[in-house]
Design an enzyme around this catalytic site. Structure first.
Site, PDB file in Angstrom:
ATOM      1  N   ASN A  66      23.870 -12.433 -14.956  1.00 38.33           N
ATOM      2  CA  ASN A  66      24.717 -12.547 -13.775  1.00 38.33           C
ATOM      3  C   ASN A  66      23.897 -12.956 -12.560  1.00 38.33           C
ATOM      4  O   ASN A  66      22.888 -12.337 -12.244  1.00 38.33           O
ATOM      5  CB  ASN A  66      25.377 -11.197 -13.479  1.00 38.33           C
ATOM      6  CG  ASN A  66      26.250 -11.274 -12.241  1.00 38.33           C
ATOM      7  OD1 ASN A  66      27.264 -11.960 -12.251  1.00 38.33           O
ATOM      8  ND2 ASN A  66      25.859 -10.610 -11.171  1.00 38.33           N
ATOM      9  N   GLU A  67      24.365 -13.983 -11.902  1.00 37.26           N
ATOM     10  CA  GLU A  67      23.742 -14.428 -10.652  1.00 37.26           C
ATOM     11  C   GLU A  67      22.236 -14.564 -10.807  1.00 37.26           C
ATOM     12  O   GLU A  67      21.454 -13.961 -10.063  1.00 37.26           O
ATOM     13  CB  GLU A  67      24.119 -13.501  -9.498  1.00 37.26           C
ATOM     14  CG  GLU A  67      25.632 -13.476  -9.309  1.00 37.26           C
ATOM     15  CD  GLU A  67      26.096 -12.809  -8.025  1.00 37.26           C
ATOM     16  OE1 GLU A  67      25.301 -12.082  -7.428  1.00 37.26           O
ATOM     17  OE2 GLU A  67      27.250 -13.034  -7.633  1.00 37.26           O
TER      18      GLU A  67
ATOM     19  N   HIS B 224      23.821  -7.599 -15.876  1.00 40.37           N
ATOM     20  CA  HIS B 224      24.400  -7.651 -14.537  1.00 40.37           C
ATOM     21  C   HIS B 224      23.563  -6.743 -13.629  1.00 40.37           C
ATOM     22  O   HIS B 224      23.927  -5.596 -13.362  1.00 40.37           O
ATOM     23  CB  HIS B 224      25.867  -7.215 -14.564  1.00 40.37           C
ATOM     24  CG  HIS B 224      26.627  -7.615 -13.325  1.00 40.37           C
ATOM     25  ND1 HIS B 224      27.759  -8.389 -13.350  1.00 40.37           N
ATOM     26  CD2 HIS B 224      26.392  -7.360 -12.025  1.00 40.37           C
ATOM     27  CE1 HIS B 224      28.198  -8.578 -12.112  1.00 40.37           C
ATOM     28  NE2 HIS B 224      27.384  -7.960 -11.288  1.00 40.37           N
TER      29      HIS B 224
ATOM     30  N   GLN C 210      28.547  -0.648 -11.990  1.00 37.46           N
ATOM     31  CA  GLN C 210      29.397  -0.455 -10.822  1.00 37.46           C
ATOM     32  C   GLN C 210      30.666   0.344 -11.118  1.00 37.46           C
ATOM     33  O   GLN C 210      31.304   0.849 -10.203  1.00 37.46           O
ATOM     34  CB  GLN C 210      29.757  -1.821 -10.223  1.00 37.46           C
ATOM     35  CG  GLN C 210      28.529  -2.543  -9.688  1.00 37.46           C
ATOM     36  CD  GLN C 210      28.854  -3.927  -9.153  1.00 37.46           C
ATOM     37  OE1 GLN C 210      28.805  -4.900  -9.900  1.00 37.46           O
ATOM     38  NE2 GLN C 210      29.187  -4.040  -7.885  1.00 37.46           N
TER      39      GLN C 210
HETATM   40  C1  GCO Z   1      27.243  -9.782  -6.843  1.00 40.00           C
HETATM   41  C2  GCO Z   1      27.681  -9.188  -8.090  1.00 40.00           C
HETATM   42  C3  GCO Z   1      28.693  -8.127  -7.931  1.00 40.00           C
HETATM   43  C4  GCO Z   1      29.025  -7.703  -6.522  1.00 40.00           C
HETATM   44  C5  GCO Z   1      30.029  -8.627  -5.892  1.00 40.00           C
HETATM   45  C6  GCO Z   1      30.429  -8.239  -4.501  1.00 40.00           C
HETATM   46  O1  GCO Z   1      27.708 -10.849  -6.502  1.00 40.00           O
HETATM   47  O2  GCO Z   1      26.429  -9.190  -6.146  1.00 40.00           O
HETATM   48  O3  GCO Z   1      27.938 -10.004  -9.141  1.00 40.00           O
HETATM   49  O4  GCO Z   1      28.065  -7.125  -8.644  1.00 40.00           O
HETATM   50  O5  GCO Z   1      29.514  -6.427  -6.513  1.00 40.00           O
HETATM   51  O6  GCO Z   1      29.525  -9.904  -5.841  1.00 40.00           O
HETATM   52  O7  GCO Z   1      29.374  -8.356  -3.593  1.00 40.00           O
END
Ligand code: GCO
Length: 425
Positions: A156-157, A112, A18
């Site tokens: 991530n997530e 990520h 990003q």
């Molecule tokens: C997500 C990610 C980020 C996003 C942020 C805003 O949550 O999708 O970790 O990369 O850019 O959350 O939406």
């Protein structure tokens, strides 16, 4: 007023794809640049953070922050299966050293969303083979850079595909003045488009092998992601027993309006089903932006003012999510929280209300160790491109000039005060 612990981590967050720019060996680069793409625009140079990290980190430190969460890009570190780039690893070593020189604790995310293109030849996140590949990459980072990395977020997530499925089922209300593309309709059936076929063709694979992280929401993909997390944690702990390792989860504050069972099912899907895989983690990374109202038949439409993302402006969601996640018994770090808006005064209000929630949680004995705002910079918001403005710092993408917004100074001063430093005011 509860004061924050002196050791509290005050940071901002970014992700390599990003902000770094020209991440052309990643699966997303192909998806962004293939005709018919569902991405609003390609990531391109992004914020050129790959080259400008030193001035960016210095700026964050001057503002008052003592932590920075960023990701190391797998597609750069391992451009081909088993071929590691010493030059890229040296780059990230300089970046980590730069954090330490400026009194900033680095928190490194290993994955990520983006993956190296070659992982799609294996079948991406639907292939069990990715588990060992991801662990091998994690091991390499821990060996070569681990002396400078106190905190790792493996994936991530990890639950985002599950959360997206819930969110896509929710009735949406589009803001009249919402920037283009501020809805998720493009995410509904991407695999059925000619674009998907063409992306696969460009990667030299059959379309069913194309399983990028964000688009893989089957039970098998979910199990593979969890195994990849566990394998990475094991290997990092073996190489660097002192490292603190966790995962991050995307969480909405699910609020029931007569829909208790639905709410419980959603909490299960996005949080509790992951709990068995987090045993042995040192912390949980909590990422929250808003809430979701649910009735007996499922998610309900939003009621409050909407952000650029189409989410309800509801900073109190963070405390709700911290209270729910605290039931897992892990220390918590807010690894993402923020708002997309062009009205920076609203961002300041969002931060203040979210932090009031964190303080209330601390008062109640919930173990919250840090708060990293998403994001340091206005950056590439995936399918929605550059029109979402989450940043504390604006970036002119033609000149790459950074402009500090009042919200950056505001949060920086809160951090300075909490850390017992002299204020800039
Ligand atoms: C997500 C990610 C980020 C996003 C942020 C805003 O949550 O999708 O970790 O990369 O850019 O959350 O939406």
């Amino acid at each position: 007023m509860t004061s924050f612990p002196k050791t509290f981590l005050w940071g901002t967050a970014t992700a390599a794809h990003q902000v770094e720019g020209n991440n052309f060996n990643a699966d997303f680069w192909v998806m962004e640049t293939t005709p018919g793409t569902i991405f609003a625009e390609p990531s391109g140079d992004a914020c050129d953070h790959y080259h400008r990290y030193a001035e960016d980190i210095r700026l964050l430190s001057e503002l008052g922050f003592n932590a920075y969460r960023f990701s190391i890009e797998w597609a750069r570190v391992e451009p081909e299966d088993g071929l590691f780039s010493a030059a890229t690893i040296a780059h990230y070593r300089r970046m980590l050293a730069c954090c330490h020189e400026h009194g900033i604790t680095p928190m490194v995310t290993l994955h990520h969303f983006t993956s190296p293109r070659w992982t799609m030849r294996l079948g991406g996140w639907e292939s069990a083979e990715i588990v060992a590949r991801f662990a091998r990459y994690a091991e390499r980072i821990a060996r070569d850079l681990g002396d400078l990395i106190p905190y790792y977020c493996t994936i991530n997530e990890a639950n985002l595909p599950s959360l997206l499925a819930v969110m896509l089922s929710a009735p949406q209300r589009k803001r009249d003045d919402a920037p283009v593309g501020a809805d998720m309709s493009a995410m509904r059936n991407p695999r059925e488009t000619p674009w998907w076929q063409e992306c696969a063709r460009r990667m030299g694979i059959a379309p069913e092998r194309l399983n990028p992280f964000l688009f893989s929401n089957t039970p098998s993909a979910r199990a593979i992601v969890c195994r990849a997390h566990e394998a990475a944690r094991e290997v990092i702990k073996r190489v660097r027993p002192e490292a603190r390792v966790g995962i991050t989860l995307a969480l909405v504050d699910v609020q029931s309006r007569g829909g208790d069972q639905v709410a419980q099912r959603i909490w299960h899907d996005i949080l509790y089903s992951f709990a068995p895989h987090l045993k042995g983690d040192d912390f949980l990374g909590v990422q929250n932006y808003s809430r979701m109202l649910v009735g007996p038949d499922g998610p309900l439409p939003p009621e409050l003012e909407l952000t650029q993302m189409g989410y309800e402006f509801y900073p109190e969601a963070l405390a709700g999510v911290l209270r729910e996640t605290s039931k897992l018994g892990l220390p918590l770090i807010v690894t993402e929280n923020g708002v997309a808006t062009d009205d920076d005064a609203r961002r300041i209000e969002f931060i203040d209300r979210a932090l009031a929630g964190v303080q209330a949680c601390l008062r109640d004995g919930i173990d919250v160790r840090g708060y990293t705002y998403w994001s340091a910079f206005d950056n590439f918001e995936w399918m929605l491109g550059y029109k979402m403005h989450f940043g504390l710092i604006a970036v002119d993408r033609a000149t790459q000039q950074r402009t500090v917004k009042p919200s950056a100074r505001h949060l920086g001063e809160i951090a300075r005060r909490a850390r017992g430093l002299a204020l800039h005011l």
